[in-house]
Design a protein around this motif. Structure first.
Motif, PDB file in Angstrom:
ATOM      1  N   ARG A  19      -6.257   2.264  -8.389  1.00 22.31           N
ATOM      2  CA  ARG A  19      -5.677   1.161  -8.679  1.00 22.31           C
ATOM      3  C   ARG A  19      -4.440   0.538  -8.942  1.00 22.31           C
ATOM      4  O   ARG A  19      -4.151  -0.206  -9.524  1.00 22.31           O
ATOM      5  CB  ARG A  19      -6.770   0.618  -9.875  1.00 22.31           C
ATOM      6  CG  ARG A  19      -8.219   0.618  -9.931  1.00 22.31           C
ATOM      7  CD  ARG A  19      -8.961   0.446 -10.820  1.00 22.31           C
ATOM      8  NE  ARG A  19     -10.436   0.857 -10.718  1.00 22.31           N
ATOM      9  CZ  ARG A  19     -11.325  -0.190 -10.489  1.00 22.31           C
ATOM     10  NH1 ARG A  19     -11.139  -1.516 -10.388  1.00 22.31           N
ATOM     11  NH2 ARG A  19     -12.413  -0.010 -10.114  1.00 22.31           N
ATOM     12  N   HIS A  22      -2.989  -2.734  -7.431  1.00 23.14           N
ATOM     13  CA  HIS A  22      -3.740  -4.140  -7.795  1.00 23.14           C
ATOM     14  C   HIS A  22      -2.762  -4.990  -8.371  1.00 23.14           C
ATOM     15  O   HIS A  22      -2.770  -6.091  -8.097  1.00 23.14           O
ATOM     16  CB  HIS A  22      -4.993  -3.819  -9.057  1.00 23.14           C
ATOM     17  CG  HIS A  22      -6.040  -3.214  -8.373  1.00 23.14           C
ATOM     18  ND1 HIS A  22      -6.158  -2.064  -7.730  1.00 23.14           N
ATOM     19  CD2 HIS A  22      -7.482  -3.677  -8.537  1.00 23.14           C
ATOM     20  CE1 HIS A  22      -7.448  -1.715  -7.510  1.00 23.14           C
ATOM     21  NE2 HIS A  22      -8.268  -2.646  -8.054  1.00 23.14           N
ATOM     22  N   ARG A  70     -12.437  -6.473  -5.708  1.00 26.59           N
ATOM     23  CA  ARG A  70     -12.443  -6.096  -7.175  1.00 26.59           C
ATOM     24  C   ARG A  70     -11.849  -6.904  -8.122  1.00 26.59           C
ATOM     25  O   ARG A  70     -12.334  -7.133  -9.160  1.00 26.59           O
ATOM     26  CB  ARG A  70     -11.667  -4.784  -7.322  1.00 26.59           C
ATOM     27  CG  ARG A  70     -12.739  -3.421  -6.680  1.00 26.59           C
ATOM     28  CD  ARG A  70     -11.491  -2.208  -6.885  1.00 26.59           C
ATOM     29  NE  ARG A  70     -12.262  -1.065  -6.427  1.00 26.59           N
ATOM     30  CZ  ARG A  70     -11.988   0.162  -6.206  1.00 26.59           C
ATOM     31  NH1 ARG A  70     -10.726   0.174  -6.706  1.00 26.59           N
ATOM     32  NH2 ARG A  70     -12.441   1.017  -5.746  1.00 26.59           N
TER      33      ARG A  70
END
Length: 111
Positions: A19, A22, A70
């Motif tokens: 992640r 992100h 996500r």
């Protein structure tokens, strides 16, 4: 498995899972003047890093699509329409507000 630091934004299990990309996707959408397609987000990220490789674009586009799915579940981005068959994305208004409030005073944009 990462190949090169300039191409660290590729579609690999560890890159998507950790992640760390992100924020890059969120910031790209936040800084955009209008909604962007997944491909446009990928191209913007690669252009910022000076990468022009077609394979890197394809891999980055796949990774960006995963990250956007996500982030939409987390309420940080919104799908706002379609351009042909491609979804148009933008940072969710609440996410922009939260990110602005969380930023240090010296880095906040003046409205």
């Amino acid at each position: 498995m990462r190949r090169d630091s300039s191409l660290s934004f590729t579609c690999t299990t560890s890159t998507v899972a950790d992640r760390s990309n992100h924020p890059t996707v969120r910031e790209t959408l936040r800084d955009a003047a209008e909604p962007m397609t997944t491909r446009a987000v990928a191209v913007a990220i690669l252009n910022a890093r000076g990468v022009t490789d077609a394979t890197a674009r394809t891999n980055t586009q796949i990774t960006v699509a995963t990250i956007l799915n996500r982030l939409i579940k987390a309420g940080q981005v919104a799908r706002v329409g379609y351009e042909g068959r491609a979804a148009l994305w933008q940072a969710a208004q609440s996410a922009v507000t939260v990110m602005r409030l969380a930023a240090p005073a010296w880095s906040r944009p003046t409205d």
